[in-house]
Design a protein around this motif. Structure first.
Motif, PDB file in Angstrom:
ATOM      1  N   ASN A  99       0.829  -1.206   0.000  1.00  0.00           N
ATOM      2  CA  ASN A  99       0.000   0.000   0.000  1.00  0.00           C
ATOM      3  C   ASN A  99       0.867   1.263   0.000  1.00  0.00           C
ATOM      4  O   ASN A  99       0.853   2.064   0.935  1.00  0.00           O
ATOM      5  N   ILE A 100       1.588   1.434  -1.085  1.00  0.00           N
ATOM      6  CA  ILE A 100       2.427   2.615  -1.294  1.00  0.00           C
ATOM      7  C   ILE A 100       1.910   3.322  -2.538  1.00  0.00           C
ATOM      8  O   ILE A 100       1.736   2.693  -3.590  1.00  0.00           O
ATOM      9  N   TRP A 101       1.658   4.613  -2.440  1.00  0.00           N
ATOM     10  CA  TRP A 101       1.064   5.317  -3.571  1.00  0.00           C
ATOM     11  C   TRP A 101       1.565   6.761  -3.612  1.00  0.00           C
ATOM     12  O   TRP A 101       2.151   7.258  -2.665  1.00  0.00           O
ATOM     13  N   GLY A 102       1.324   7.414  -4.787  1.00  0.00           N
ATOM     14  CA  GLY A 102       1.696   8.803  -4.918  1.00  0.00           C
ATOM     15  C   GLY A 102       2.306   9.113  -6.265  1.00  0.00           C
ATOM     16  O   GLY A 102       2.007   8.459  -7.275  1.00  0.00           O
ATOM     17  N   ILE A 103       3.198  10.111  -6.275  1.00  0.00           N
ATOM     18  CA  ILE A 103       3.757  10.635  -7.514  1.00  0.00           C
ATOM     19  C   ILE A 103       5.274  10.581  -7.464  1.00  0.00           C
ATOM     20  O   ILE A 103       5.906  11.042  -6.509  1.00  0.00           O
ATOM     21  N   SER A 104       5.858  10.015  -8.516  1.00  0.00           N
ATOM     22  CA  SER A 104       7.312  10.019  -8.698  1.00  0.00           C
ATOM     23  C   SER A 104       7.683  11.214  -9.559  1.00  0.00           C
ATOM     24  O   SER A 104       7.037  11.479 -10.583  1.00  0.00           O
ATOM     25  N   SER A 105       8.717  11.929  -9.163  1.00  0.00           N
ATOM     26  CA  SER A 105       9.143  13.088  -9.961  1.00  0.00           C
ATOM     27  C   SER A 105      10.033  12.691 -11.132  1.00  0.00           C
ATOM     28  O   SER A 105      10.403  13.533 -11.942  1.00  0.00           O
ATOM     29  N   THR A 106      10.384  11.410 -11.240  1.00  0.00           N
ATOM     30  CA  THR A 106      11.152  10.887 -12.372  1.00  0.00           C
ATOM     31  C   THR A 106      10.399   9.681 -12.947  1.00  0.00           C
ATOM     32  O   THR A 106       9.559   9.081 -12.272  1.00  0.00           O
ATOM     33  N   PRO A 107      10.699   9.289 -14.179  1.00  0.00           N
ATOM     34  CA  PRO A 107       9.983   8.163 -14.772  1.00  0.00           C
ATOM     35  C   PRO A 107      10.222   6.837 -14.057  1.00  0.00           C
ATOM     36  O   PRO A 107       9.337   5.982 -14.041  1.00  0.00           O
ATOM     37  N   ILE A 108      11.402   6.648 -13.467  1.00  0.00           N
ATOM     38  CA  ILE A 108      11.702   5.368 -12.806  1.00  0.00           C
ATOM     39  C   ILE A 108      11.247   5.465 -11.353  1.00  0.00           C
ATOM     40  O   ILE A 108      11.941   5.994 -10.491  1.00  0.00           O
ATOM     41  N   ALA A 109      10.058   4.940 -11.109  1.00  0.00           N
ATOM     42  CA  ALA A 109       9.482   5.018  -9.769  1.00  0.00           C
ATOM     43  C   ALA A 109       9.984   3.901  -8.872  1.00  0.00           C
ATOM     44  O   ALA A 109      10.016   4.048  -7.651  1.00  0.00           O
ATOM     45  N   ILE A 110      10.340   2.759  -9.466  1.00  0.00           N
ATOM     46  CA  ILE A 110      10.827   1.607  -8.704  1.00  0.00           C
ATOM     47  C   ILE A 110      12.139   1.151  -9.328  1.00  0.00           C
ATOM     48  O   ILE A 110      12.196   0.810 -10.507  1.00  0.00           O
ATOM     49  N   SER A 111      13.196   1.170  -8.538  1.00  0.00           N
ATOM     50  CA  SER A 111      14.504   0.727  -9.017  1.00  0.00           C
ATOM     51  C   SER A 111      15.083  -0.258  -8.019  1.00  0.00           C
ATOM     52  O   SER A 111      15.275   0.081  -6.850  1.00  0.00           O
ATOM     53  N   MET A 112      15.341  -1.488  -8.492  1.00  0.00           N
ATOM     54  CA  MET A 112      15.916  -2.517  -7.632  1.00  0.00           C
ATOM     55  C   MET A 112      17.133  -3.109  -8.335  1.00  0.00           C
ATOM     56  O   MET A 112      17.006  -3.990  -9.175  1.00  0.00           O
ATOM     57  N   GLU A 113      18.274  -2.580  -7.980  1.00  0.00           N
ATOM     58  CA  GLU A 113      19.537  -3.050  -8.551  1.00  0.00           C
ATOM     59  C   GLU A 113      20.249  -3.864  -7.480  1.00  0.00           C
ATOM     60  O   GLU A 113      20.979  -3.334  -6.649  1.00  0.00           O
ATOM     61  N   CYS A 114      20.002  -5.173  -7.517  1.00  0.00           N
ATOM     62  CA  CYS A 114      20.522  -6.058  -6.490  1.00  0.00           C
ATOM     63  C   CYS A 114      21.846  -6.681  -6.912  1.00  0.00           C
ATOM     64  O   CYS A 114      22.271  -6.564  -8.067  1.00  0.00           O
ATOM     65  N   SER A 115      22.486  -7.348  -5.975  1.00  0.00           N
ATOM     66  CA  SER A 115      23.798  -7.944  -6.204  1.00  0.00           C
ATOM     67  C   SER A 115      23.694  -9.122  -7.172  1.00  0.00           C
ATOM     68  O   SER A 115      22.838  -9.989  -7.011  1.00  0.00           O
ATOM     69  N   ARG A 116      24.587  -9.171  -8.137  1.00  0.00           N
ATOM     70  CA  ARG A 116      24.595 -10.300  -9.079  1.00  0.00           C
ATOM     71  C   ARG A 116      25.060 -11.582  -8.403  1.00  0.00           C
ATOM     72  O   ARG A 116      24.727 -12.681  -8.839  1.00  0.00           O
ATOM     73  N   GLN A 117      25.824 -11.446  -7.321  1.00  0.00           N
ATOM     74  CA  GLN A 117      26.319 -12.623  -6.621  1.00  0.00           C
ATOM     75  C   GLN A 117      25.369 -13.063  -5.503  1.00  0.00           C
ATOM     76  O   GLN A 117      25.266 -14.254  -5.202  1.00  0.00           O
ATOM     77  N   PHE A 118      24.664 -12.101  -4.905  1.00  0.00           N
ATOM     78  CA  PHE A 118      23.689 -12.396  -3.854  1.00  0.00           C
ATOM     79  C   PHE A 118      22.377 -11.698  -4.209  1.00  0.00           C
ATOM     80  O   PHE A 118      22.048 -10.652  -3.655  1.00  0.00           O
ATOM     81  N   PRO A 119      21.601 -12.269  -5.143  1.00  0.00           N
ATOM     82  CA  PRO A 119      20.350 -11.627  -5.575  1.00  0.00           C
ATOM     83  C   PRO A 119      19.394 -11.402  -4.406  1.00  0.00           C
ATOM     84  O   PRO A 119      19.389 -12.150  -3.424  1.00  0.00           O
ATOM     85  N   CYS A 120      18.580 -10.371  -4.517  1.00  0.00           N
ATOM     86  CA  CYS A 120      17.556 -10.114  -3.514  1.00  0.00           C
ATOM     87  C   CYS A 120      16.542 -11.253  -3.510  1.00  0.00           C
ATOM     88  O   CYS A 120      16.108 -11.716  -4.570  1.00  0.00           O
ATOM     89  N   LYS A 121      16.147 -11.706  -2.321  1.00  0.00           N
ATOM     90  CA  LYS A 121      15.238 -12.843  -2.185  1.00  0.00           C
ATOM     91  C   LYS A 121      13.944 -12.440  -1.494  1.00  0.00           C
ATOM     92  O   LYS A 121      13.943 -11.635  -0.568  1.00  0.00           O
ATOM     93  N   ASN A 122      12.874 -13.054  -1.958  1.00  0.00           N
ATOM     94  CA  ASN A 122      11.564 -12.903  -1.328  1.00  0.00           C
ATOM     95  C   ASN A 122      11.168 -11.428  -1.180  1.00  0.00           C
ATOM     96  O   ASN A 122      10.836 -10.959  -0.097  1.00  0.00           O
ATOM     97  N   ILE A 123      11.189 -10.717  -2.299  1.00  0.00           N
ATOM     98  CA  ILE A 123      10.693  -9.354  -2.349  1.00  0.00           C
ATOM     99  C   ILE A 123       9.206  -9.430  -2.709  1.00  0.00           C
ATOM    100  O   ILE A 123       8.836 -10.002  -3.732  1.00  0.00           O
ATOM    101  N   VAL A 124       8.349  -8.880  -1.862  1.00  0.00           N
ATOM    102  CA  VAL A 124       6.900  -8.981  -2.055  1.00  0.00           C
ATOM    103  C   VAL A 124       6.318  -7.577  -2.169  1.00  0.00           C
ATOM    104  O   VAL A 124       6.542  -6.730  -1.288  1.00  0.00           O
TER     105      VAL A 124
END
Length: 395
Positions: free
Chosen positions: A334-359
Motif C-alpha cells: 500500500n504505497i502510492w503517490g507521484i514520482s518526480s522521475t519516470p523510474i518510480a521503482i529501481s531494484m539493482e541487487c547484487s549479481r552474486q547475492f540476488p535479492c530474495k523474497n521481495i513482495v
C-alpha cells in the motif's frame, strides 16, 4: 516484532505511571542555580555539567531544568550511570558555539544512562550555517567531521519527546548501542542543501521507535545502520531530505546484520529518495532482512522505492566485486503517490547475492511529464507481487 513493540509500550506506561506516583519525591536542579546565564553569549558548559552531576547522583527521580531563555553551551558529555531516573527538561533554547567545533565529535552527548526522559518543548540550535562551508566530505574522504547535535551511547529504556533540533552542523540525533528508546513528537529542521545533516542515525541498537515527528534535512531523514534490529518508524513526515534508508551496508569489516525494520504510515514530500536499501560493492558479508514498508504516501519523490547494491557516492569507489550483502524478506504494501522521475521503482541487487523474497502488494506510483508514464527497473531480484500495480513490477 509487533509483540516486542507492544511490550515496550506497556513498559513505558508503567514506568511513567510510577514516575507520577512518586512525584512528591522529585528534586529539581535548575541550571540557573549553578550560574547559567541566558544571554546567548556566555558559555554555560560548567553550570550544565555540575547540574547534571548533582541530578545524576540524586536518590529518587531528578529533573535537570533549563528554563526559558537562550543559553550558549559548549560541547558537553552527560555521563551515567545515574542512581535513579532522570529528566532533562528543556524549556529554553540551547545554542552551539559558532563555527566548526574545536575537535569535538559531538555537541551534546548522553552515555550510559538508563531511564532518561528528554522533553519540554525547547530547541537545540546547532548553528550549522556558521560551519557548513567547512564540510568538504563530498570531495575529501579524509574530511574533518563536524559535531553531531545529540549523541546517545549505551542509553536504555528512555524517551525523547516534544523537542526541536535546528540546523545541526552534522547529524541531528545519533544512537549507538542503545536499547528500548522511544522518539516522538520531535521536529528536526535543516535546509535541503545543508551537508550531511541526517535527521536520525541508528547503529548497533535495538527496539528503537520513532513516531509522530517531522524531519526536514539535507540528508537522510532516518538512516538505519549496521547491527540494528527491531526498528519501527511510523507517522513521520520526511521532506526535504534523502528519505529513509537502511544502510549503507558492507563497507567496513565486522559489520553486523540488520533485521526487523518497519516504516509505516509515513509521508515523503519532495525527497531525493523514498524508502531505500543501499550497500557497497565489496566482499564484506551482511544479511539485511525482515523489512516492512507499508501505508506510505509519496509526493513528487525522485526515487520512491529503491534498492541500490552498487552504492557509491564518490567517484573514487573501488568497484571490483559484487556486493556480498544479502537482502531478503522485504515487503512493500500500500504505497502510492507521484514520482518526480519516470523510474518510480529501481531494484539493482547484487549479481552474486540476488535479492530474495521481495513482495509487493498494491503499489501505485504515477509520473506525469514528457518522459512518459512511470517505470520499474530491476536486476537480480527474486520476488512476487499481488493486487493493483502501476508501474508493473519488473520481477
Amino acid at each position: 516484532m509487533a509483540l516486542q513493540i507492544d511490550f515496550a509500550l506497556v513498559f513505558f506506561s508503567v514506568f511513567f505511571f510510577l514516575l507520577l506516583s512518586v512525584a512528591q519525591s522529585v528534586r529539581t536542579f535548575d541550571v540557573r542555580n549553578y550560574g547559567a546565564v541566558a544571554d546567548g553569549r556566555t558559555d554555560n558548559q560548567k553550570a550544565f555539567l555540575q547540574a547534571w552531576t548533582d541530578a545524576c547522583n540524586q536518590n529518587g527521580f531528578s529533573i535537570l531544568y533549563v528554563p526559558r531563555g537562550v543559553y550558549m553551551l559548549g560541547a558537553v558529555e552527560f555521563s551515567g550511570p545515574c542512581k535513579s531516573p532522570i529528566i532533562f527538561w528543556l524549556r529554553g533554547n540551547l545554542k552551539a558555539p559558532m563555527g566548526p567545533s574545536s575537535g569535538a565529535e559531538n555537541w551534546i552527548g548522553f552515555q550510559y544512562v538508563n531511564k532518561l526522559l528528554i522533553k519540554g518543548g525547547g530547541t537545540f540550535d546547532g548553528q550549522g550555517p556558521s560551519a557548513w562551508s567547512s564540510n568538504d566530505c563530498q570531495t575529501n574522504t579524509n574530511c574533518r567531521q563536524l559535531p553531531t547535535t545529540l549523541k546517545f551511547d549505551f542509553v536504555t529504556n528512555s524517551r525523547i519527546q516534544h523537542i526541536r533540533s535546528l540546523n545541526s552542523k552534522n547529524t541531528h540525533f545519533s544512537f549507538f548501542e542503545c536499547k528500548n528508546v522511544n522518539v516522538s513528537k520531535v521536529e528536526i529542521l535543516a535546509p535541503a542543501d545543508s551537508p550531511n545533516t541526517d535527521g536520525i542515525k541508528i547503529g548497533s541498537s535495538t527496539d528503537i521507535r520513532i513516531s509522530k515527528s517531522r524531519i526536514s534535512t539535507g540528508d537522510d531523514c532516518v538512516a538505519i545502520l549496521s547491527g540494528s534490529s527491531n526498528i519501527d518508524v511510523s507517522y513521520v513526515y520526511c521532506g526535504p531530505g534523502h528519505g529513509i534508508s537502511i544502510g549503507s551496508l558492507g563497507k567496513y569489516q565486522g559489520e553486523k546484520n540488520v533485521n526487523g525494520v518497519s516504516v509505516r504510515k509515513c509521508i515523503f514530500r519532495r525527497t531525493d529518495n523514498g524508502v531505500r536499501i543501499k550497500s557497497w560493492e565489496s566482499p564484506i558479508p551482511v544479511i539485511a532482512s525482515d523489512f516492512l514498508f507499508q501505508d506510505i504516501y509519496m509526493d513528487r519523490v525522485r526515487n520512491p522505492i529503491i534498492i541500490d547494491q552498487t552504492y557509491c557516492p564518490h567517484a573514487s569507489c573501488n568497484q571490483q566485486t559484487a556486493s556480498h550483502v544479502q537482502i531478503k524478506d522485504v515487503t512493500y504494501r500500500n504505497i502510492w503517490g507521484i514520482s518526480s522521475t519516470p523510474i518510480a521503482i529501481s531494484m539493482e541487487c547484487s549479481r552474486q547475492f540476488p535479492c530474495k523474497n521481495i513482495v509487493m502488494t498494491d503499489v501505485v506510483l504515477a509520473h506525469f511529464g514528457p518522459q512518459g508514464p512511470s517505470k520499474s527497473v530491476c536486476s537480480h531480484v527474486n520476488g512476487r507481487h499481488f493486487g493493483q500495480h502501476h508501474p508493473r513490477p519488473c520481477f
